[in-house]
Scaffold this motif. Structure first.
Motif, PDB file in Angstrom:
ATOM      1  N   ARG A 181       0.815  -1.221   0.000  1.00  0.00           N
ATOM      2  CA  ARG A 181       0.000   0.000   0.000  1.00  0.00           C
ATOM      3  C   ARG A 181       0.849   1.271   0.000  1.00  0.00           C
ATOM      4  NH1 ARG A 181      -4.536  -2.112   4.208  1.00  0.00           N
ATOM      5  NH2 ARG A 181      -2.751  -3.395   4.774  1.00  0.00           N
ATOM      6  N   PRO A 182       1.794   1.431   0.932  1.00  0.00           N
ATOM      7  CA  PRO A 182       2.606   2.657   0.877  1.00  0.00           C
ATOM      8  C   PRO A 182       3.499   2.731  -0.354  1.00  0.00           C
ATOM      9  CG  PRO A 182       3.388   1.200   2.620  1.00  0.00           C
ATOM     10  CD  PRO A 182       2.079   0.635   2.142  1.00  0.00           C
ATOM     11  N   ARG A 183       3.895   1.576  -0.911  1.00  0.00           N
ATOM     12  CA  ARG A 183       4.684   1.605  -2.147  1.00  0.00           C
ATOM     13  C   ARG A 183       3.874   2.236  -3.274  1.00  0.00           C
ATOM     14  NH1 ARG A 183       5.862  -3.362  -2.404  1.00  0.00           N
ATOM     15  NH2 ARG A 183       4.400  -4.123  -3.981  1.00  0.00           N
ATOM     16  N   HIS A 184       2.616   1.846  -3.374  1.00  0.00           N
ATOM     17  CA  HIS A 184       1.747   2.445  -4.389  1.00  0.00           C
ATOM     18  C   HIS A 184       1.544   3.931  -4.122  1.00  0.00           C
ATOM     19  CE1 HIS A 184      -0.175  -1.709  -5.477  1.00  0.00           C
ATOM     20  NE2 HIS A 184       1.004  -1.519  -6.038  1.00  0.00           N
ATOM     21  N   ALA A 185       1.473   4.294  -2.843  1.00  0.00           N
ATOM     22  CA  ALA A 185       1.319   5.714  -2.498  1.00  0.00           C
ATOM     23  C   ALA A 185       2.536   6.511  -2.950  1.00  0.00           C
ATOM     24  CB  ALA A 185       1.107   5.866  -0.995  1.00  0.00           C
ATOM     25  N   MET A 186       3.739   5.970  -2.753  1.00  0.00           N
ATOM     26  CA  MET A 186       4.940   6.693  -3.151  1.00  0.00           C
ATOM     27  C   MET A 186       5.063   6.789  -4.664  1.00  0.00           C
ATOM     28  SD  MET A 186       7.948   6.034  -0.416  1.00  0.00           S
ATOM     29  CE  MET A 186       8.195   4.313  -0.763  1.00  0.00           C
ATOM     30  N   LEU A 187       4.706   5.731  -5.366  1.00  0.00           N
ATOM     31  CA  LEU A 187       4.744   5.779  -6.828  1.00  0.00           C
ATOM     32  C   LEU A 187       3.770   6.837  -7.355  1.00  0.00           C
ATOM     33  CD1 LEU A 187       4.922   1.962  -7.617  1.00  0.00           C
ATOM     34  CD2 LEU A 187       6.728   3.641  -8.027  1.00  0.00           C
ATOM     35  N   ARG A 188       2.594   6.914  -6.753  1.00  0.00           N
ATOM     36  CA  ARG A 188       1.624   7.924  -7.158  1.00  0.00           C
ATOM     37  C   ARG A 188       2.144   9.330  -6.839  1.00  0.00           C
ATOM     38  NH1 ARG A 188      -0.975  10.531 -10.470  1.00  0.00           N
ATOM     39  NH2 ARG A 188      -2.861  11.611  -9.773  1.00  0.00           N
ATOM     40  N   ALA A 189       2.786   9.479  -5.678  1.00  0.00           N
ATOM     41  CA  ALA A 189       3.332  10.783  -5.300  1.00  0.00           C
ATOM     42  C   ALA A 189       4.405  11.230  -6.284  1.00  0.00           C
ATOM     43  CB  ALA A 189       3.899  10.726  -3.890  1.00  0.00           C
ATOM     44  N   ALA A 190       5.260  10.303  -6.697  1.00  0.00           N
ATOM     45  CA  ALA A 190       6.299  10.634  -7.677  1.00  0.00           C
ATOM     46  C   ALA A 190       5.670  11.068  -8.996  1.00  0.00           C
ATOM     47  CB  ALA A 190       7.221   9.443  -7.886  1.00  0.00           C
TER      48      ALA A 190
END
Length: 328
Positions: free
Chosen positions: A166-175
Motif C-alpha cells: 500500500r505505501p509503495r503504491h502511495a509513493m509511486l503515485r506521489a512521484a
C-alpha cells in the motif's frame, strides 16, 4: 509560487522513537545484531520494550527526521505519513507541528497502533534499531495530499516505506504527481530494499526515470548495484539519475551530477554520541541547500554539517541552531 507552497514535502514512516542506552551484552542477550535494523511484530516490540532500561521518546521516522532538519534550517517543510488515533499518534502529530512541519494526514481509527522504533545505543555510539511499523504501513494513495505534493519544489520519498504494497503504491503515485507538476523527486534507500526480491523493484523504479536525486550510504550503493567496489557501483547507478549522493560516514560524502564527481570530508565532531539520524540530517542539509540553488559541493557540505550536529547528541532531531551551523 502557489500560495502556501512548500520547499520540500516528505513521505515516509510516521514513527515514535524510543531510545535507551545499553551494553553490548544486552544486544547479545536478545539476539540483536549491532548496527542493524529489524522489523518487529507488536508482541515482539512489547517484549523488547519491557526489557529496555529508562528511555526517551521522540517522534522519528527517517524522512520525518529529515523534515525536522529542513524546518530547522528555515525552509517550508511538509510531511505525509500515517498514524493511528492513539497516544503515540498524538505525540507524533504534536512534535511535527511544534517543529514547524506541516502535517495533516488524518489518523486511522481502526487497525494497528502508531509505529514505534526501539533504538538501543551502545557505548561506541552505534544504534541498533528495532521497528514496529504499525499504522505507518497503512498509508494508501487515497490519503496523499495532492496539493501539498504539487506545490513542493522537492518530493522526498523514504525507502523504508517502499516494501509494503500500500505505501509503495502511495509513493509511486506521489512521484507521478510531482513529475506532472515538473517538480523534483528524491529517494533515500534503506538497506532492507537492497536484498534479493526487493532491489529489483527499486532498480526498476529508478531505471524508469521516476527518481531525480538518489541518496545511499556506501553499503546500500554496493548492494543495490551488485558491485564489489564503490567506483563500480557509482558507474552503474549514476547514469540512472540526475544526481547520485553516497554518504560514507567518517570518510565524508560524494556526489555525481552530469558526469562530474565531487567529494567532501565529514564535518568535524568533538565526540560522536549517537549516530541515529545521521543520514536523515545529511539529506535535510543537502536538500535545503539544493532548494536554495547552491552548487553540488555546497549541498554536500551542508549535508555533512547537519549530520555532524545530530551525531553529537542522543536522538535523531537537531538540538543546536542549524541555521547558525549550516548558514545556507
Amino acid at each position: 509560487m502557489i500560495p502556501g507552497a512548500l520547499d520540500i514535502v516528505a513521505i515516509g514512516d510516521a514513527i515514535v522513537d524510543v531510545i535507551a542506552t545499553a551494553e553490548d551484552s544486552f544486544l547479545q542477550a536478545h539476539g540483536l545484531t549491532k548496527g542493524s535494523m529489524q522489523l518487529l511484530t507488536p508482541e515482539q516490540a512489547d517484549a523488547l520494550y519491557a526489557a529496555m532500561g529508562p528511555a526517551r521518546e521522540i517522534s522519528g521516522g527517517s524522512a520525518a527526521n529529515s523534515m525536522a532538519g529542513v524546518a530547522a534550517l528555515g525552509l517550508n517543510a511538509g510531511f505525509i505519513g500515517q498514524v493511528a488515533d492513539d497516544q503515540l499518534g498524538d505525540i507524533f502529530a504534536h512534535d511535527m507541528k511544534s517543529l514547524g512541519v506541516r502535517f495533516e494526514t488524518p489518523p486511522i481509527g481502526d487497525g494497528p497502533p502508531t509505529g514505534r522504533c526501539l533504538i538501543i545505543v551502545t557505548p561506541d555510539a552505534q544504534r541498533t534499531m528495532n521497528t514496529c511499523p504499525g499504522a505507518s504501513h497503512e498509508l494508501t494513495p487515497q490519503r496523499l495530499d495532492e496539493q501539498m505534493i504539487r506545490s513542493a519544489s522537492i518530493t522526498f520519498l523514504e525507502g523504508y516505506l517502499w516494501g509494503p504494497e500500500r505505501p509503495r503504491h502511495a509513493m509511486l503515485r506521489a512521484a507521478q504527481m510531482a513529475h506532472e507538476a515538473e517538480r523534483t523527486v528524491a529517494f533515500t534507500l534503506s538497506e532492507s530494499l537492497c536484498i534479493p526480491g526487493r532491489k529489483e523493484g527499486v532498480l526498476g523504479m529508478i531505471e524508469g526515470g521516476m527518481i531525480d536525486v538518489l541518496f545511499a550510504n556506501e553499503d546500500e550503493a554496493l548492494l543495490l548495484a551488485g558491485a564489489g567496489d564503490l567506483d563500480s557501483a557509482i558507474a552503474k547507478l549514476s547514469p540512472l539519475v540526475s544526481t547520485l549522493i553516497v554518504t560514507r560516514g567518517p570518510a565524508g560524502a560524494l556526489g555525481m551530477e552530469a558526469g562530474h564527481r565531487v567529494e567532501v570530508p565529514a564535518a568535524h565532531v568533538e565526540k560522536v554520541v549517537d549516530t541515529t539520524g545521521a543520514g536523515d540530517l545529511f539529506a535535510a542539509g543537502f536538500l535545503a541547500a539544493r532548494c536554495r540553488a547552491r552548487p553540488l559541493q555546497r549541498c554536500l557540505e551542508a549535508g555533512s554539517q547537519a549530520a555532524a550536529e545530530v551525531i553529537s547528541h542522543f536522538g535523531a532531531r537537531p538540538e543546536a541552531n542549524l541555521k547558525d551551523l549550516v548558514r545556507l
